[in-house]
Design a protein around this motif. Structure first.
Motif, mmCIF file in Angstrom:
data_model
loop_
_atom_site.group_PDB
_atom_site.id
_atom_site.type_symbol
_atom_site.label_atom_id
_atom_site.label_comp_id
_atom_site.label_asym_id
_atom_site.label_seq_id
_atom_site.Cartn_x
_atom_site.Cartn_y
_atom_site.Cartn_z
ATOM 1 N N TRP A 1 12.081 9.061 -2.945
ATOM 2 C CA TRP A 1 11.705 7.831 -3.642
ATOM 3 C C TRP A 1 11.979 6.606 -2.775
ATOM 4 C CZ3 TRP A 1 9.406 6.868 -8.349
ATOM 5 C CH2 TRP A 1 9.128 8.008 -9.120
ATOM 6 N N SER A 2 11.127 5.605 -2.935
ATOM 7 C CA SER A 2 11.279 4.318 -2.255
ATOM 8 C C SER A 2 10.952 3.233 -3.275
ATOM 9 C CB SER A 2 10.318 4.254 -1.054
ATOM 10 O OG SER A 2 10.393 3.009 -0.399
ATOM 11 N N PRO B 1 13.144 -1.604 0.129
ATOM 12 C CA PRO B 1 13.137 -0.489 -0.814
ATOM 13 C C PRO B 1 14.427 0.325 -0.756
ATOM 14 C CG PRO B 1 11.040 -0.626 0.355
ATOM 15 C CD PRO B 1 11.987 -1.578 1.048
ATOM 16 N N VAL B 2 14.871 0.765 -1.920
ATOM 17 C CA VAL B 2 16.010 1.678 -2.018
ATOM 18 C C VAL B 2 15.456 3.095 -1.951
ATOM 19 C CG1 VAL B 2 17.944 2.433 -3.441
ATOM 20 C CG2 VAL B 2 17.285 0.013 -3.403
ATOM 21 N N VAL B 3 15.903 3.858 -0.967
ATOM 22 C CA VAL B 3 15.353 5.192 -0.710
ATOM 23 C C VAL B 3 16.376 6.243 -1.116
ATOM 24 C CG1 VAL B 3 14.387 6.738 1.040
ATOM 25 C CG2 VAL B 3 13.945 4.269 1.170
ATOM 26 N N ARG C 1 6.482 11.973 -1.521
ATOM 27 C CA ARG C 1 7.109 10.653 -1.505
ATOM 28 C C ARG C 1 6.448 9.800 -2.573
ATOM 29 N NH1 ARG C 1 9.598 6.532 1.687
ATOM 30 N NH2 ARG C 1 10.219 8.044 3.286
ATOM 31 N N VAL C 2 7.251 8.963 -3.248
ATOM 32 C CA VAL C 2 6.707 7.977 -4.176
ATOM 33 C C VAL C 2 7.179 6.589 -3.749
ATOM 34 C CG1 VAL C 2 6.615 7.125 -6.543
ATOM 35 C CG2 VAL C 2 6.636 9.592 -6.122
ATOM 36 N N GLU C 3 6.210 5.716 -3.518
ATOM 37 C CA GLU C 3 6.490 4.304 -3.308
ATOM 38 C C GLU C 3 6.350 3.612 -4.663
ATOM 39 O OE1 GLU C 3 7.316 2.662 -0.429
ATOM 40 O OE2 GLU C 3 7.395 4.559 0.685
ATOM 41 N N SER C 4 7.333 2.806 -5.048
ATOM 42 C CA SER C 4 7.355 2.209 -6.381
ATOM 43 C C SER C 4 7.515 0.697 -6.311
ATOM 44 C CB SER C 4 8.517 2.807 -7.194
ATOM 45 O OG SER C 4 8.696 2.127 -8.409
ATOM 46 N N GLN C 5 6.720 0.018 -7.160
ATOM 47 C CA GLN C 5 6.862 -1.424 -7.339
ATOM 48 C C GLN C 5 6.770 -1.732 -8.821
ATOM 49 O OE1 GLN C 5 7.324 -4.293 -5.192
ATOM 50 N NE2 GLN C 5 7.675 -5.116 -7.238
ATOM 51 N N VAL C 6 7.701 -2.550 -9.302
ATOM 52 C CA VAL C 6 7.681 -3.009 -10.693
ATOM 53 C C VAL C 6 6.988 -4.365 -10.740
ATOM 54 C CG1 VAL C 6 9.081 -3.626 -12.688
ATOM 55 C CG2 VAL C 6 9.771 -1.712 -11.220
ATOM 56 N N PHE C 7 6.008 -4.480 -11.648
ATOM 57 C CA PHE C 7 5.217 -5.696 -11.789
ATOM 58 C C PHE C 7 5.437 -6.312 -13.163
ATOM 59 C CE2 PHE C 7 2.602 -3.305 -8.701
ATOM 60 C CZ PHE C 7 2.333 -4.285 -7.753
ATOM 61 N N PRO D 1 2.908 -3.388 -1.816
ATOM 62 C CA PRO D 1 3.559 -4.686 -2.039
ATOM 63 C C PRO D 1 4.666 -4.951 -1.021
ATOM 64 C CG PRO D 1 3.302 -3.490 -4.098
ATOM 65 C CD PRO D 1 2.965 -2.525 -3.006
ATOM 66 N N SER D 2 4.840 -6.220 -0.695
ATOM 67 C CA SER D 2 5.920 -6.646 0.197
ATOM 68 C C SER D 2 6.542 -7.908 -0.377
ATOM 69 C CB SER D 2 5.387 -6.902 1.615
ATOM 70 O OG SER D 2 4.399 -7.924 1.599
#
Length: 257
Positions: free
Chosen positions: A211-212, A187-189, A144-150, A181-182
């Motif tokens: 993916w999330s 998240p789109v999974v 699984r990958v949790e992703s956040q764009v900064f 992050p929240s």
């Protein structure tokens, strides 16, 4: 109408289609605002992140995915990708480069970075590269990958990247980041693959990844990113990586349910 628009927008010429990789499962990155996909390969969704071991954290400059909050083109090639929509509205102070040495390379104020927290069902300890997600006793884990764009800014009052680091944190017997992050949308999974500039629509990744991806950008302090690099990390990360260009061929995308 949304599905029709998706397929119409990304009709692929016969010559290009002949060069497309064949027989692979769904690929990543993608435009997370478009739900359609025609790849028929399926695999079980990985457990939630808090039920898996964190095995890797790394960053890409710019975002690999395209989303509602990061839809400004950064160009093509290894250093293309997508930028946060607020990029052009940053202040002069947020864009200024502070004094001091650069410990984490390839990132400056005003840059967009996509951070990937990679998880595995293997009983492993976090380490450098995705190889840390496997072991001799566990060669086919769920991933699984949790992703956040900064959006990186020169502002020590912005969110601290260290809040999302690992630093040896154990929760319920599992390796975990201190937090994720929240406040940047649900998240789109979806089902996809590994990413990075070595892959294209002609050269596909064989890995199967859940993916999330959070749909909105979050500002992050440039100083905190540099501090993460300066103190060292078990992932051996000292620079931000290039991007894999957006996968648009429906044949290479899973439907988002």
């Amino acid at each position: 109408m949304r599905i029709i628009a998706f397929f119409t927008a990304f009709l692929i010429p016969a010559a290009a289609q002949a060069q497309m990789c064949q027989g692979f499962g769904p690929q990543t990155p993608r435009d997370i605002a478009l739900a359609a996909g025609a790849n028929s390969v399926t695999f079980p969704r990985a457990p939630e992140a808090n039920q898996m071991n964190l095995c890797d954290i790394h960053t890409h400059t710019n975002a690999e995915h395209k989303g509602p909050g990061f839809s400004v083109s950064g160009g093509t090639g290894e250093h293309g990708g997508w930028k946060c929509n607020q990029t052009d509205s940053l202040t002069e102070a947020e864009l200024s480069m502070p004094d001091g040495s650069e410990a984490f390379h390839g990132v400056k104020p005003g840059d967009t970075i996509e951070v990937h927290w990679v998880y595995t069902t293997c009983d492993v300890t976090p380490g450098p590269t995705l190889n840390s997600c496997f072991s001799d006793a566990c060669v086919n884990p769920a991933l699984r990958v949790e992703s956040q764009v900064f959006l990186v800014v020169n502002d020590e009052g912005a969110p601290d990247f260290g809040d999302f680091a690992y630093d040896g944190n154990i929760s319920n017997g599992l390796h975990q980041p201190k937090s994720l992050p929240s406040g940047t949308g649900d998240p789109v999974v979806f089902a996809g693959s590994t990413t990075g500039p070595s892959y294209t629509q002609a050269i596909c990744s064989p890995m199967q990844v859940t993916w999330s991806v959070r749909p909105e950008c979050m500002k992050v302090s440039y100083q905190s990113v540099q501090q993460w690099g300066a103190k060292g990390n078990v992932f051996g990360e000292d620079h931000s990586h290039g991007v894999r260009q957006l996968v648009t061929a429906p044949e290479l995308l899973a439907p988002i349910n």
